[in-house]
Design a protein around this motif. Structure first.
Motif, mmCIF file in Angstrom:
data_model
loop_
_atom_site.group_PDB
_atom_site.id
_atom_site.type_symbol
_atom_site.label_atom_id
_atom_site.label_comp_id
_atom_site.label_asym_id
_atom_site.label_seq_id
_atom_site.Cartn_x
_atom_site.Cartn_y
_atom_site.Cartn_z
ATOM 1 N N ASP A 125 -39.038 -19.082 9.121
ATOM 2 C CA ASP A 125 -39.101 -20.318 8.425
ATOM 3 C C ASP A 125 -38.806 -20.230 7.036
ATOM 4 N N GLN A 126 -38.205 -19.348 6.310
ATOM 5 C CA GLN A 126 -37.726 -19.126 4.945
ATOM 6 C C GLN A 126 -36.760 -20.244 4.566
ATOM 7 N N LEU A 127 -35.920 -20.982 5.520
ATOM 8 C CA LEU A 127 -35.105 -22.219 5.248
ATOM 9 C C LEU A 127 -34.935 -23.063 6.624
ATOM 10 N N PRO A 128 -34.916 -24.299 6.119
ATOM 11 C CA PRO A 128 -35.220 -25.424 7.100
ATOM 12 C C PRO A 128 -33.923 -25.709 7.919
ATOM 13 N N TYR A 129 -32.888 -24.410 8.046
ATOM 14 C CA TYR A 129 -31.709 -24.806 8.387
ATOM 15 C C TYR A 129 -31.300 -23.811 9.756
ATOM 16 N N VAL A 130 -30.724 -24.051 10.871
ATOM 17 C CA VAL A 130 -30.299 -23.124 11.646
ATOM 18 C C VAL A 130 -29.405 -22.104 11.394
ATOM 19 N N GLU A 131 -29.447 -20.944 11.505
ATOM 20 C CA GLU A 131 -28.397 -19.809 11.302
ATOM 21 C C GLU A 131 -27.325 -19.940 12.128
ATOM 22 N N ASN A 132 -27.608 -19.799 13.417
ATOM 23 C CA ASN A 132 -26.463 -20.065 14.360
ATOM 24 C C ASN A 132 -26.564 -21.358 14.943
ATOM 25 N N ALA A 133 -25.742 -22.102 14.388
ATOM 26 C CA ALA A 133 -25.779 -23.808 14.726
ATOM 27 C C ALA A 133 -24.445 -24.170 15.288
ATOM 28 N N ALA A 134 -23.467 -23.371 15.699
ATOM 29 C CA ALA A 134 -22.017 -23.920 16.146
ATOM 30 C C ALA A 134 -22.254 -24.752 17.406
ATOM 31 N N GLY A 135 -23.228 -24.234 18.268
ATOM 32 C CA GLY A 135 -23.360 -25.178 19.395
ATOM 33 C C GLY A 135 -24.039 -26.602 19.233
ATOM 34 N N LEU A 136 -24.939 -26.478 18.220
ATOM 35 C CA LEU A 136 -25.451 -27.751 17.880
ATOM 36 C C LEU A 136 -24.519 -28.437 17.116
ATOM 37 N N VAL A 137 -23.627 -28.171 16.436
ATOM 38 C CA VAL A 137 -22.644 -28.824 15.665
ATOM 39 C C VAL A 137 -21.739 -29.721 16.819
ATOM 40 N N ALA A 138 -21.442 -28.786 17.866
ATOM 41 C CA ALA A 138 -20.510 -29.425 19.052
ATOM 42 C C ALA A 138 -21.446 -30.425 19.485
ATOM 43 N N GLU A 139 -22.648 -30.270 19.836
ATOM 44 C CA GLU A 139 -23.459 -31.153 20.490
ATOM 45 C C GLU A 139 -23.992 -32.377 19.928
ATOM 46 N N GLN A 140 -24.043 -32.362 18.575
ATOM 47 C CA GLN A 140 -24.552 -33.550 17.619
ATOM 48 C C GLN A 140 -23.663 -34.205 17.000
#
Length: 602
Positions: free
Chosen positions: A266-281
Motif C-alpha cells: 500500500d505504499q502507493l495508490p497505483y497498480v504496478e502491473n496495470a497493462a491489462g487494466l489499461v486495456a480493459e478500462q
C-alpha cells in the motif's frame, strides 16, 4: 525542470512512400464493368507490423559479464540487441521497411556490467564522454520510440537525460510528470505516418507509460523532481487526444506487467502491473506492448469494458530473448482507416546469429568491459556458491550480510544509535553466483549482487522483525512432516521470486515449513535468548526493500537512521579489496534452518 525538445512530439515520423506494391500492403483493385452494371469497388486495405522489445537491461551481445562467458540458460535462450537486429532485418525484408515500426517498453540502461560501466566507470555524462552502447545499437537498428522503464532512473536523472539526448528516437513517459508543474517531463507519445500504396497515409500513435513504482524505488533520484501517476489515469487522458489528432491506430508501450498486481503493498495508490487494466478500462487502444514483468506472453487478448473490442497484448520476455510482432490489417471505410484485425506473436532470438554490424560497432566497448570485470580484487580461502542458498544458510549470503552490517555499524559509530545491535537482510539474487577459491575478481562480486541497490539503516522492534521473517517465509511451499522434500518444488510459493526471500543475520531462528504461512518462525532468538518483542534493532537493508519493494511489513515506514548512495555491490568490492582475503571461517555461521516439527529438513 524544463521540458526537452522532444516533449509533445506532434510531428509525424515519415516512413517513405513507394509507388510499387510492397510486401504487407495491398493496393485497391480496379473496378471492371460487366454486362450487368458495375461491380462495387473492392475496399482498400493495408497491412503493417509493429515490432517490440522490452527489458533489454543493457544486453547488447549474447554475453554474461557476471560469468565472463557466452550467455546460456536451461532453455538455451540467447540475449542481446545484436541478435534482435538480425530478427528485425528479417522482418523488414519480409514486410517491407516502410510497413514496419520498432518500439521498446523500457528498462534499457541498467542490468549488465556493460551498462554499469558507461554510467559509473566511464560515464556518458562526463565532458566529452562516450555515447552509451545501448543508444549506439538502438540508433543503428532504427528504433522509432521507447517507453521509460523504472530502471532508467537508477543512475539518476542526469544520466537518463544524457542517454535521451544520445538517442535518435524519443523516450516516452506520459505518466512521468514534473513534480512542480505536473506537465510531462518526457514526450508522452510519438506519431508515425506510414505511406500506403493507395496514397492514403496511416497515422500510428505510440503512447508511452512507465511504472508508478519509480516514486518509491528511486525516491532518492526522483523525490521532489518527478511524480508518477497511474497508467490507467494517464492513458484515459491521452488516448482520446491521440484519436482527435487523427491517429488511425493507437499502440501503447507500457513498462507495466499485465497481472493487475503490485509488489510494493500500500505504499502507493497505483497498480504496478496495470497493462491489462489499461486495456480493459481505456477505450481506443488497439495493442499494448507489455514490459516490466519479465514474462513471455506471445498474445493475450483483453476485452475493453466500454466498447467490447479486444485489445491485443504481448510481452517479449526480457534481455532481447524475444521480439514481439503485432500484425495489423486495416481497411478504408467511411472515409477513414479502421483496424480490421490485430494478431501478435514472438520470435526467438536463439534462432539467428548476431548482426555483424552491431558486433563491429561495439566490439571496443565490449573489450573494455571484459577487462574491467576481470580485475582481481582479492583472494578467497575457499569456494562459495549460491546453489543451495534458497534453502540453506550459506556462507556466500553471510558475506553480503557481514559487509552490510559492518558498513552500517561504522556509519552509526559515535551517534545516538551506536549502541543498538545491527542486523542485516540479504537475498539470493542468482542461484549461479559463486566466489572461487583463489583469486576473486570484480565479476565474481558483481555476480553476487547484480542489482544497483544501495544500503540503508532502519529502526525496527523485535516484534516487527518477527512479522518481517514470517512474511519472508511465505516463500516456501508448505511441506508436511514425513513427506519427501524436492528442492525443485520447495521454493517460490505463489510465484514469490528469489529476490523477495530475505535471510536475516544476527538472529537465530527456524522456519517450520510444515506450518501454514504466517506461523512458521520458531525458536527466534538474539544472543541465545528469546527475542524481546520490545527491543530495538538496526536493520541494514537495501533501498528496494526499504522503499516497499516486495511489500515486506514495517520496514518502509520504519525510521531511517542512515542511507548510502553507493551500490551495495561496490561496497562488497571495496570490502574485499581492503581486506585482501575472504575467509568464510571468520564470518560464516548457520543462523537459520528449515525444520518440520523441530526436525531439520537438511
Amino acid at each position: 525542470m524544463p521540458l526537452n525538445r522532444r516533449t509533445f512530439l506532434e510531428g509525424s515520423v515519415a516512413v517513405g512512400a513507394g509507388a510499387a506494391l510492397t510486401a504487407g500492403a495491398v493496393a485497391p483493385a480496379e473496378a471492371h464493368g460487366t454486362g450487368h452494371g458495375h461491380r462495387p469497388k473492392p475496399a482498400e486495405r493495408y497491412s503493417f507490423t509493429v515490432m517490440g522489445t522490452t527489458d533489454l537491461h543493457g544486453n547488447v551481445f549474447n554475453w554474461d559479464y557476471f560469468t565472463d562467458k557466452e550467455f546460456d540458460d536451461k532453455a538455451h535462450n540467447d540475449v542481446g540487441l545484436a541478435k534482435i537486429s538480425t530478427l528485425v532485418d528479417r522482418v523488414r525484408a519480409e514486410k517491407g521497411r516502410r510497413n514496419t515500426l520498432l518500439i521498446d517498453a523500457g528498462d534499457t540502461i541498467q542490468g549488465t556490467q556493460l551498462s554499469y560501466y558507461y554510467a559509473k566507470v566511464d560515464p556518458i555524462t562526463a565532458r566529452r564522454g562516450p555515447v552509451h552502447p545501448m543508444a549506439q545499437a538502438m540508433n543503428v537498428i532504427g528504433y522509432d520510440a521507447a517507453a521509460l522503464g523504472n530502471h532508467e532512473f537508477n543512475y539518476g536523472i542526469p544520466v537518463l537525460r544524457k542517454f535521451e539526448e544520445q538517442c535518435d528516437f524519443p523516450l516516452l513517459g506520459a505518466n512521468a510528470l514534473d513534480a512542480k508543474t505536473l506537465r510531462p517531463a518526457f514526450a508522452p507519445y510519438s506519431m508515425h505516418r506510414l505511406r500506403t500504396p493507395c496514397g492514403r497515409g496511416v497515422k500510428v500513435a505510440v503512447l508511452g507509460l512507465t511504472n508508478p513504482g519509480i516514486a518509491i524505488w528511486d525516491k532518492a533520484n526522483v523525490g521532489g523532481k518527478m511524480v508518477f501517476p497511474g497508467l490507467e489515469e494517464q492513458a484515459a487522458k491521452w488516448v482520446p487526444k491521440l484519436r482527435s489528432m487523427g491517429a488511425d491506430v493507437v499502440v501503447v508501450s507500457a513498462h507495466s506487467g499485465s497481472s493487475g498486481t503490485s509488489s510494493y503493498g500500500d505504499q502507493l495508490p497505483y497498480v504496478e502491473n496495470a497493462a491489462g487494466l489499461v486495456a480493459e478500462q481505456v477505450p481506443g487502444i488497439d495493442a499494448i506492448l507489455v514490459g516490466h514483468a519479465h514474462s513471455e506472453i506471445p498474445e493475450y487478448r483483453v476485452a475493453n469494458k466500454e466498447t467490447g473490442r479486444e485489445v491485443v497484448l504481448s510481452e517479449p520476455l526480457k534481455w532481447g530473448q524475444r521480439l514481439t510482432l503485432f500484425d495489423f490489417d486495416l481497411v478504408w471505410e467511411k472515409g477513414r482507416w479502421s483496424v480490421e484485425r490485430v494478431g501478435a506473436r514472438v520470435l526467438n532470438s536463439n534462432t539467428v546469429e548476431e548482426d555483424p554490424k552491431i558486433v563491429r560497432l561495439l566490439s571496443d566497448e565490449h573489450r573494455k568491459v571484459v577487462a574491467y570485470v576481470n580485475q582481481v580484487i582479492g583472494t578467497s580461502t575457499s569456494a562459495m556458491t549460491t546453489a543451495d542458498a534458497p534453502w540453506k544458510d550459506e556462507p556466500i549470503i553471510d558475506l553480503i550480510n557481514v559487509v552490510q552490517a559492518e558498513t552500517v555499524r561504522a556509519a552509526l559509530a559515535g551517534g545516538a544509535y551506536a549502541g543498538l545491535p545491527v542486523l542485516s537482510q540479504a537475498s539470493c539474487f542468482s542461484r549461479t553466483a559463486r566466489i572461487p577459491a583463489g583469486q576473486v575478481t570484480i565479476k565474481d562480486a558483481a555476480g553476487l549482487y547484480p542489482f544497483e541497490n544501495t544500503l540503508e539503516a532502519r529502526l525496527l522492534t523485535g516484534a516487527q522483525l518477527k512479522d518481517y521473517l514470517e512474511f519472508s517465509a511465505r516463500y516456501y511451499v508448505r511441506t508436511p512432516a514425513g513427506a519427501p522434500v524436492d528442492t525443485a518444488k520447495l521454493t517460490n510459493a505463489d510465484g514469490t521470486p528469489d529476490y523477495n526471500y530475505d535471510a536475516v543475520s544476527g538472529l537465530t531462528y527456524e522456519i517450520d515449513i510444515a506450518q501454514p504461512a504466517g506461523s512458521r518462525i520458531v525458536n527466534l532468538s538474539f544472543e541465545g535468548r528469546p527475542l524481546d518483542p520490545a527491543a530495538e534493532f538496526v536493520l541494514a537493508v537495501n533501498n528496494y526493500r526499504a522503499s516497499g519493494g516486495g511489500a515486506f511489513p514495517h520496514v518502509a515506514n520504519a525510521q531511517q537512521l542512515w542511507a548510502n548512495s553507493d551500490e551495495i555491490r561496490n561496497t562488497i568490492i571495496q570490502w574485499v579489496r581492503a581486506r585482501g582475503t575472504v575467509d568464510p571461517g571468520q564470518f560464516a555461521s548457520v543462523d537459520w534452518r528449515l525444520t518440520r516439527d523441530g526436525v531439520p529438513v537438511f
